[in-house]
Design a protein around this motif. Sequence first.
Motif, short mmCIF file in Angstrom:
data_model
loop_
_atom_site.label_atom_id
_atom_site.label_comp_id
_atom_site.label_asym_id
_atom_site.label_seq_id
_atom_site.Cartn_x
_atom_site.Cartn_y
_atom_site.Cartn_z
N LYS A 54 10.96 -12.12 3.85
CA LYS A 54 10.25 -12.71 2.71
C LYS A 54 9.10 -13.60 3.19
N ARG A 55 9.30 -14.33 4.30
CA ARG A 55 8.23 -15.17 4.84
C ARG A 55 7.05 -14.31 5.31
N ILE A 56 7.35 -13.21 5.98
CA ILE A 56 6.29 -12.32 6.47
C ILE A 56 5.49 -11.76 5.31
N VAL A 57 6.18 -11.28 4.30
CA VAL A 57 5.51 -10.70 3.15
C VAL A 57 4.68 -11.76 2.42
N SER A 58 5.23 -12.95 2.25
CA SER A 58 4.50 -14.03 1.59
C SER A 58 3.22 -14.37 2.36
N LYS A 59 3.32 -14.41 3.68
CA LYS A 59 2.15 -14.70 4.52
C LYS A 59 1.09 -13.62 4.33
N ARG A 60 1.51 -12.37 4.33
CA ARG A 60 0.56 -11.27 4.14
C ARG A 60 -0.10 -11.33 2.76
N MET A 61 0.68 -11.67 1.75
CA MET A 61 0.12 -11.76 0.40
C MET A 61 -0.90 -12.90 0.31
N ARG A 62 -0.60 -14.04 0.96
CA ARG A 62 -1.56 -15.15 0.97
C ARG A 62 -2.84 -14.75 1.68
N GLU A 63 -2.71 -14.01 2.79
CA GLU A 63 -3.89 -13.54 3.52
C GLU A 63 -4.73 -12.61 2.64
N MET A 64 -4.06 -11.74 1.91
CA MET A 64 -4.79 -10.83 1.03
C MET A 64 -5.46 -11.60 -0.10
N ASP A 65 -4.77 -12.59 -0.64
CA ASP A 65 -5.34 -13.41 -1.71
C ASP A 65 -6.57 -14.17 -1.23
N SER A 66 -6.60 -14.52 0.06
CA SER A 66 -7.74 -15.26 0.61
C SER A 66 -8.87 -14.33 1.05
N GLY A 67 -8.71 -13.02 0.81
CA GLY A 67 -9.80 -12.09 1.09
C GLY A 67 -9.57 -11.18 2.27
N LYS A 68 -8.52 -11.35 3.00
CA LYS A 68 -8.24 -10.48 4.16
C LYS A 68 -7.54 -9.23 3.65
N LYS A 69 -8.34 -8.20 3.43
CA LYS A 69 -7.80 -6.95 2.89
C LYS A 69 -8.17 -5.80 3.80
N VAL A 70 -7.56 -4.66 3.59
CA VAL A 70 -7.80 -3.47 4.38
C VAL A 70 -8.47 -2.43 3.48
N THR A 71 -9.51 -1.81 3.99
CA THR A 71 -10.16 -0.75 3.22
C THR A 71 -9.34 0.53 3.34
N LEU A 72 -9.58 1.46 2.45
CA LEU A 72 -8.89 2.74 2.49
C LEU A 72 -9.17 3.45 3.81
N GLU A 73 -10.40 3.37 4.29
CA GLU A 73 -10.76 4.02 5.56
C GLU A 73 -9.98 3.41 6.73
N ASP A 74 -9.86 2.08 6.73
CA ASP A 74 -9.09 1.41 7.79
C ASP A 74 -7.62 1.85 7.75
N LEU A 75 -7.07 1.94 6.56
CA LEU A 75 -5.68 2.36 6.40
C LEU A 75 -5.49 3.79 6.89
N GLN A 76 -6.42 4.67 6.54
CA GLN A 76 -6.33 6.07 6.97
C GLN A 76 -6.41 6.18 8.49
N ARG A 77 -7.30 5.38 9.11
CA ARG A 77 -7.40 5.39 10.58
C ARG A 77 -6.10 4.91 11.22
N THR A 78 -5.50 3.87 10.64
CA THR A 78 -4.25 3.33 11.18
C THR A 78 -3.15 4.36 11.08
N VAL A 79 -3.03 4.99 9.93
CA VAL A 79 -1.98 6.01 9.73
C VAL A 79 -2.20 7.18 10.68
N LYS A 80 -3.44 7.62 10.81
CA LYS A 80 -3.75 8.75 11.70
C LYS A 80 -3.43 8.40 13.16
N ALA A 81 -3.73 7.17 13.56
CA ALA A 81 -3.49 6.74 14.94
C ALA A 81 -1.99 6.71 15.25
N ARG A 82 -1.18 6.41 14.25
CA ARG A 82 0.27 6.37 14.48
C ARG A 82 0.87 7.77 14.59
N GLY A 83 0.11 8.76 14.13
CA GLY A 83 0.55 10.15 14.26
C GLY A 83 1.53 10.53 13.25
#
Length: 83
Positions: A54-83
């Motif tokens: 819950k702490r990890i998720v809360s931290k990530r949500m706060r980061e997203m609320d402060s503007g730290k977000k991932v674009t669709l392209e970044d997400l696709q690259r991450t998923v592709k890199a993981r294979g």
Amino acid sequence: MPARVRFDRRVVRRIVFAMTLLELKQQVTKLTLRERRELNAYLIRLRHERPEWKRIVSKRMREMDSGKKVTLEDLQRTVKARG
């Protein structure tokens, strides 16, 4: 009269846990696919109820609320890199 043998409780607990874990694994192999999916969902739910998760998720949500977000392209690259 034979000498009394003393066991370290931590060692005994590890042995009992290992036996129990082995028994659980053996029983899981006997489950149907549906039952295994239900078990998997249950284990994921248990993980999500832990305070550290819950702490990890809360931290990530706060980061997203402060503007730290991932674009669709970044997400696709991450998923592709993981294979």
